[in-house]
Design a protein around this motif. Structure first.
Motif, mmCIF file in Angstrom:
data_model
loop_
_atom_site.group_PDB
_atom_site.id
_atom_site.type_symbol
_atom_site.label_atom_id
_atom_site.label_comp_id
_atom_site.label_asym_id
_atom_site.label_seq_id
_atom_site.Cartn_x
_atom_site.Cartn_y
_atom_site.Cartn_z
ATOM 1 N N GLY A 284 0.823 -1.319 0.170
ATOM 2 C CA GLY A 284 -0.089 0.044 0.040
ATOM 3 C C GLY A 284 0.808 1.207 -0.173
ATOM 4 N N GLU A 285 1.929 1.239 0.843
ATOM 5 C CA GLU A 285 2.805 2.212 0.852
ATOM 6 C C GLU A 285 3.537 2.543 -0.795
ATOM 7 O OE1 GLU A 285 4.545 2.401 5.154
ATOM 8 O OE2 GLU A 285 4.940 0.456 3.994
ATOM 9 N N VAL A 286 3.958 1.418 -1.103
ATOM 10 C CA VAL A 286 4.732 1.549 -2.576
ATOM 11 C C VAL A 286 3.493 2.192 -3.452
ATOM 12 C CG1 VAL A 286 5.650 0.085 -4.304
ATOM 13 C CG2 VAL A 286 6.270 -0.308 -1.851
ATOM 14 N N LEU B 272 3.337 5.919 -3.013
ATOM 15 C CA LEU B 272 4.567 6.520 -3.304
ATOM 16 C C LEU B 272 4.737 6.363 -4.930
ATOM 17 C CD1 LEU B 272 7.074 4.795 -0.826
ATOM 18 C CD2 LEU B 272 6.568 7.370 -1.115
ATOM 19 N N THR B 273 4.145 5.610 -5.557
ATOM 20 C CA THR B 273 4.340 5.559 -7.141
ATOM 21 C C THR B 273 3.169 5.934 -7.944
ATOM 22 O OG1 THR B 273 3.674 3.274 -7.194
ATOM 23 C CG2 THR B 273 5.770 3.514 -7.070
ATOM 24 N N GLY B 274 2.033 6.229 -7.205
ATOM 25 C CA GLY B 274 0.774 6.714 -7.822
ATOM 26 C C GLY B 274 0.179 5.577 -8.495
ATOM 27 N N THR B 275 0.222 4.566 -8.015
ATOM 28 C CA THR B 275 -0.467 3.419 -8.477
ATOM 29 C C THR B 275 -1.592 2.705 -7.596
ATOM 30 O OG1 THR B 275 1.251 1.599 -7.819
ATOM 31 C CG2 THR B 275 1.675 2.808 -9.980
ATOM 32 N N THR B 276 -1.767 1.581 -7.680
ATOM 33 C CA THR B 276 -2.515 0.695 -6.548
ATOM 34 C C THR B 276 -2.088 -0.608 -6.352
ATOM 35 O OG1 THR B 276 -4.096 -0.528 -8.317
ATOM 36 C CG2 THR B 276 -4.756 1.801 -7.961
#
Lengths: 150, 150
Positions: A15-17, A20-24
């Motif tokens: 969830g953090e990643v 941070l990357t603007g993805t899901t």
DNA sequence: TTGCTCCTCACGTCACGTGAGGTGGC
DNA sequence: TTGCTCCTCACGTCACGTGAGGTGGC
């Protein structure tokens, strides 16, 4: 307690990643599933995924190339494979002292970068064309507004 | 026999339009199906579709916005609807003599263009960032090659 | 008239979105 | 320990691709 000490090998959750990357999370799992993200086979099925800063950077790169250059994930996989080949070369590069071998490795890297640069510039010129069209139309409207103000 | 006389109201077939716009017949039919292309209801089911130069330009615009700005077809439909509203305003514009009405119409057009320009510039700055990254990496490799040549 | 391009289903695919039901870590 | 985030199916969706079988226009 320094920042660098804190971020060293910091483990991130999916969830953090995603944030941070603007993805899901779904997108990240999908990228892992189709082999765009490495290290999936080390995890036991059902256990949580743990990511590092390097993963964040890789996903950022994928998203950037996907959105900006419009590459399919299949094309991206090929491109990233070529990059890994380059990273492998880099290790060989440091292992060898032979200037001829080093030159060959650097030349190959130049080729990969040139390919990407060409794609980027193609896109940029298309975008600039669109921008010119829009500013032209805006200029026309501004002119009419000035006419009205007289 | 002049070129302008020949192209006046020239009727194009779906395959020609696909070629001219860098798409496929299937894509064009799909765009018609979801309401991105007008005039579909005038045709009798089963008959051939006929296109004009105006259709080619509309499809080019759709493709351009789709690829360059990464808009979904649903967002595109909204954007194109706004454009049609503007075209409607344009007719009103020519119908009225009232300077206040004309100013209001022009102001609205400016707003639509500003929205698109913002999207274009956002994309452009992202692309430029990517380009800088790539040229930086290329410069580093060039430097190493020069070191080798010594 | 003969081909070539067009037509309409309709199923397939890519890149995820979206719950359903269940388990794991601060 | 409680709750939040994670997990894995698995079906849905968007934007088309890809035949199958049939009809229309220079």
């Amino acid at each position: 307690m320094t920042a660098t000490a804190e971020t060293t090998k910091a483990k991130l959750r999916i969830g953090e990643v995603a944030e941070l990357t603007g993805t899901t999370p779904r997108t990240i799992r999908y990228y892992e599933e189709i082999g765009l993200l490495p290290g999936a086979d080390e995890r036991v099925q059902g256990q949580h995924r743990w990511f590092t800063q390097a993963d964040v950077e890789r996903i950022n790169e994928i998203v950037s190339l996907r959105d900006l250059l419009g590459l399919s994930l299949d094309q991206l996989r090929q491109l990233l494979a070529a990059q890994e080949a380059r990273a492998e070369l880099k290790r060989e590069y440091h292992a060898t002292e032979d200037p001829a071998a080093r030159k060959r490795i650097l030349d190959e890297s130049l080729g990969h970068i040139a390919t990407q640069l060409e794609l980027v510039r193609e896109r940029r010129s298309e975008l600039e064309k669109l921008e010119v069209e829009l500013t032209d139309r805006r200029r026309l409207i501004h002119r009419r507004l000035r006419e009205l103000a007289k």
